[in-house]
Enzyme design. Structure first.
Site, PDB file in Angstrom:
ATOM      1  N   ALA A  34       3.025  -0.795   4.951  1.00 18.51           N
ATOM      2  CA  ALA A  34       2.569  -0.884   6.347  1.00 18.51           C
ATOM      3  C   ALA A  34       2.140  -2.294   6.741  1.00 18.51           C
ATOM      4  CB  ALA A  34       1.431   0.103   6.570  1.00 18.51           C
ATOM      5  N   TYR A  39      10.860   8.823   1.543  1.00 13.79           N
ATOM      6  CA  TYR A  39      10.810   7.884   0.415  1.00 13.79           C
ATOM      7  C   TYR A  39      11.453   8.405  -0.866  1.00 13.79           C
ATOM      8  CZ  TYR A  39       7.576   5.804   3.723  1.00 13.79           C
ATOM      9  OH  TYR A  39       7.028   5.269   4.859  1.00 13.79           O
ATOM     10  N   ARG A  56       4.531  10.979  -1.967  1.00 19.15           N
ATOM     11  CA  ARG A  56       4.362  10.813  -0.511  1.00 19.15           C
ATOM     12  C   ARG A  56       5.688  11.070   0.223  1.00 19.15           C
ATOM     13  NH1 ARG A  56       4.603   4.413   1.260  1.00 19.15           N
ATOM     14  NH2 ARG A  56       3.940   5.269   3.243  1.00 19.15           N
ATOM     15  N   GLU A 109      12.972  -8.963   1.766  1.00 19.56           N
ATOM     16  CA  GLU A 109      12.150  -7.842   2.263  1.00 19.56           C
ATOM     17  C   GLU A 109      12.937  -6.554   2.051  1.00 19.56           C
ATOM     18  OE1 GLU A 109      12.115  -7.864   6.518  1.00 19.56           O
ATOM     19  OE2 GLU A 109      10.516  -6.366   6.678  1.00 19.56           O
ATOM     20  N   PRO A 129       0.791  -1.223   0.000  1.00 17.08           N
ATOM     21  CA  PRO A 129       0.000   0.000   0.000  1.00 17.08           C
ATOM     22  C   PRO A 129       0.829   1.281   0.000  1.00 17.08           C
ATOM     23  CG  PRO A 129      -0.109  -1.095   2.135  1.00 17.08           C
ATOM     24  CD  PRO A 129       0.530  -2.056   1.186  1.00 17.08           C
ATOM     25  N   ASN A 130       0.345   2.218  -0.778  1.00 16.40           N
ATOM     26  CA  ASN A 130       0.871   3.582  -0.875  1.00 16.40           C
ATOM     27  C   ASN A 130       2.197   3.692  -1.624  1.00 16.40           C
ATOM     28  OD1 ASN A 130      -1.287   4.830   0.666  1.00 16.40           O
ATOM     29  ND2 ASN A 130      -0.432   3.726   2.426  1.00 16.40           N
ATOM     30  N   ARG A 137      12.677   4.775  12.900  1.00 12.12           N
ATOM     31  CA  ARG A 137      11.391   5.483  12.877  1.00 12.12           C
ATOM     32  C   ARG A 137      10.525   5.087  14.078  1.00 12.12           C
ATOM     33  NH1 ARG A 137       9.006   5.336   6.998  1.00 12.12           N
ATOM     34  NH2 ARG A 137       7.685   6.966   7.936  1.00 12.12           N
ATOM     35  N   HIS A 189      12.770  -2.167   2.411  1.00  7.92           N
ATOM     36  CA  HIS A 189      12.122  -0.917   2.816  1.00  7.92           C
ATOM     37  C   HIS A 189      12.987   0.231   2.343  1.00  7.92           C
ATOM     38  CE1 HIS A 189       9.292  -3.152   5.142  1.00  7.92           C
ATOM     39  NE2 HIS A 189      10.294  -3.850   5.617  1.00  7.92           N
ATOM     40  N   ASN A 220       8.198  -5.269  -0.843  1.00  8.79           N
ATOM     41  CA  ASN A 220       8.062  -4.170   0.111  1.00  8.79           C
ATOM     42  C   ASN A 220       6.592  -4.161   0.506  1.00  8.79           C
ATOM     43  OD1 ASN A 220       7.800  -1.861   1.575  1.00  8.79           O
ATOM     44  ND2 ASN A 220       8.970  -0.563   0.159  1.00  8.79           N
TER      45      ASN A 220
HETATM   46  C1  DQA Z   1       8.094   1.271   4.012  1.00 14.20           C
HETATM   47  C2  DQA Z   1       8.136   1.489   5.524  1.00 14.20           C
HETATM   48  C3  DQA Z   1       6.781   1.204   6.135  1.00 14.20           C
HETATM   49  O1  DQA Z   1       6.831   1.425   7.540  1.00 14.20           O
HETATM   50  C4  DQA Z   1       5.738   2.116   5.550  1.00 14.20           C
HETATM   51  O2  DQA Z   1       4.465   1.823   6.076  1.00 14.20           O
HETATM   52  C5  DQA Z   1       5.717   2.094   4.057  1.00 14.20           C
HETATM   53  C6  DQA Z   1       6.991   2.071   3.354  1.00 14.20           C
HETATM   54  C7  DQA Z   1       9.436   1.658   3.337  1.00 14.20           C
HETATM   55  O3  DQA Z   1       9.600   1.322   2.169  1.00 14.20           O
HETATM   56  O4  DQA Z   1      10.270   2.307   3.956  1.00 14.20           O
HETATM   57  O5  DQA Z   1       4.678   2.188   3.440  1.00 14.20           O
HETATM   58  O6  DQA Z   1       7.900  -0.111   3.761  1.00 14.20           O
END
Ligand code: DQA
Length: 157
Positions: free
Chosen positions: A77, A22, A17, A98, A9-10, A107, A100, A74
């Site tokens: 959340a 990011y 964003r 994985e 998501p996102n 964080r 990020h 990735n």
């Molecule tokens: C994320 C880190 C997560 O905590 C966050 O919710 C994201 C992006 C990252 O790529 O740093 O959506 O996965």
């Protein structure tokens, strides 16, 4: 070798964003960068993004039936909430990395848990979008050392 690069998501909002976390690369540019990097290494990358947890589970299961060699994920959340994603990766037994973009360990407290991590061969954090390329390298390295050891089913397709 064929891999899935799955984004949760996102992550379609990359470039828009929270650029402080990011960066400014858009999702479309990220996909182009991953595809080119993979192409240069003889890897076929299928890149997908969804805002829905169940869709990520479906794609992880699909990777098994499509005989995909590796997964870069990735989960956004869902990293911090989803046992379903952990179970999915455990179910398929496909080498999974994985990634990020941000340095999650620096964080908020709620970002300190990763359920999926227990099923992954490696975790990359805080290297921006370059981390996806490092994740591809990790899969290539893993495939190489597995085939050197003669593990069944470890040869590149
Ligand atoms: C994320 C880190 C997560 O905590 C966050 O919710 C994201 C992006 C990252 O790529 O740093 O959506 O996965």
């Amino acid at each position: 070798m064929k891999i899935y690069v799955l984004n949760g998501p996102n992550l379609n909002m990359l470039g828009i964003r929270e650029p402080a976390h990011y960066g400014k690369t858009s999702y479309a540019d990220l996909v182009a960068k991953i595809e080119e990097y993979c192409r240069d290494r003889g890897v076929t990358a299928v890149c997908r993004q969804t805002n829905h947890e169940g869709t990520l589970v479906d794609w992880i299961q699909e990777a098994y039936f499509e005989e995909i060699d590796g997964i870069v994920i990735n989960p956004g959340a869902y990293t911090h909430t989803s046992i379903a994603l952990l179970d999915a990766v455990k179910s398929v037994g496909i080498p999974t990395v994985e990634i990020h973009i941000s340095k999650v360990e620096e964080r908020e407290d709620f970002r300190q848990v990763s359920y999926i991590r227990a099923a992954c061969i490696k975790t990359i954090t805080g290297h921006g979008t370059h981390g996806y390329l490092e994740a591809v390298d990790a899969l290539l390295e893993h495939g190489k050392s597995a085939s050197e050891k003669g593990a069944p089913g470890s040869s590149c397709k």
